[in-house]
Every structure is written in structure tokens, then in C-alpha cells.
Design a protein around this motif. Sequence first.
Motif, PDB file in Angstrom:
ATOM      1  N   HIS A   1       1.555 -31.554  -5.200  1.00 45.81           N
ATOM      2  CA  HIS A   1       0.842 -32.696  -5.771  1.00 45.81           C
ATOM      3  C   HIS A   1      -0.656 -32.517  -5.555  1.00 45.81           C
ATOM      4  N   GLU A   2      -1.375 -32.357  -6.671  1.00 46.05           N
ATOM      5  CA  GLU A   2      -2.834 -32.246  -6.634  1.00 46.05           C
ATOM      6  C   GLU A   2      -3.320 -31.284  -5.549  1.00 46.05           C
ATOM      7  N   HIS A   3      -2.918 -30.055  -5.625  1.00 43.82           N
ATOM      8  CA  HIS A   3      -3.368 -28.974  -4.756  1.00 43.82           C
ATOM      9  C   HIS A   3      -2.957 -29.134  -3.302  1.00 43.82           C
ATOM     10  N   GLU A   4      -1.977 -29.959  -3.034  1.00 43.79           N
ATOM     11  CA  GLU A   4      -1.445 -30.062  -1.674  1.00 43.79           C
ATOM     12  C   GLU A   4       0.068 -30.191  -1.745  1.00 43.79           C
ATOM     13  N   THR A   5       0.711 -30.050  -0.610  1.00 45.24           N
ATOM     14  CA  THR A   5       2.164 -30.159  -0.546  1.00 45.24           C
ATOM     15  C   THR A   5       2.520 -31.444   0.168  1.00 45.24           C
ATOM     16  N   LEU A   6       3.334 -32.253  -0.489  1.00 40.32           N
ATOM     17  CA  LEU A   6       3.789 -33.511   0.070  1.00 40.32           C
ATOM     18  C   LEU A   6       5.250 -33.338   0.489  1.00 40.32           C
TER      19      LEU A   6
END
Length: 164
Positions: free
Chosen positions: A88-93
Motif C-alpha cells: 500500500h503506497e510504497h509500504e507493506t501493511l
Amino acid sequence: MSVTTITETRQYLTFKLDDEVFAVDVAKVREILELTSITKVPQTPQFMRGVINLRGSVVPVVDLRLKFGMSETAPTVDTCIIVVEVAHEHETLVLGALADSVQEVFEMEPGQVEPAPRIGTKLNTDFILGMGKHDGQFIMILDIDRTFTSDELATAGSVSGEAA
């Protein structure tokens, strides 16, 4: 991602929601947990069941049955939480997804996966990576990164941030 991007054999974890079998790429699965106490968070979407404490980290838990328009997941001895990583948007959730039961892990060749059916123009099936067939049964392969909208993931991210 679409079926055309599947160019190699992949392993999938299959799980049941109601009477339907779904699968997710095992590369996205962190772990599978027994159902535990879920703390409800006010003013979140209905499918957002709450949060759990996973070794000191706050992890939002979603009810995939509610997300997919089914009835709420009823706790049974087989009910579990599949902990997945969602881009999600250049990060990992990290999210927990409720499932009625986990089935198995198996490999599928690219040729065994067909494109998701287009069911009219108003129904969004972008979250279905493709349809696989295993043991004579259709399996909906989820693109877990596209299962939730940006707003839903932002809510999940803020829930885990607030609870921390």
C-alpha cells in the motif's frame, strides 16, 4: 497484476469462506493463527472486525466474508486468522484476514490459471487475479494487494497506528 503476469509456477494457500474456496500467493502470507480475541475499534467499516496483539504489534483484522458481501464469519473450531502482507503506497501493511478454514498449500502452473470472468461493467473483479482449478473445483485466486481500496487500507493503517 493479471493472469498474464503469472509466468512461473507459484504456491497458493487455499482457504474457505462459506462454501467458496479462495487462494492467496504464499509469498504474501506471514502466518496462520488460531482465532483469538479481537478488540473492536469504533467508527471503522463493518468488515473491519478490530485489532489483535501479535507479539507486541497491533494488527488490524478484516472479515473477508463481509468484504465480499457474505454473512459475518461465525467462530468455529476451524476459524482462523491469515496474517498477510499487503502493498500500500510504497509500504507493506500487515493485516489479519478471517477465514472459515485453511485448506492446503499447492502449486499451480501459469497454464492452470484463467482470467477472472468479467461480470458486467459495474462489478469490480480487479481483486481476483484469476480462476484456478484444483481437484475438479474452481478456486478464486485473490490479488491481496487489490482486495482493499486505498481508503480501506488507509483506515487499517491508521487503526494499527492509533492502537499502538
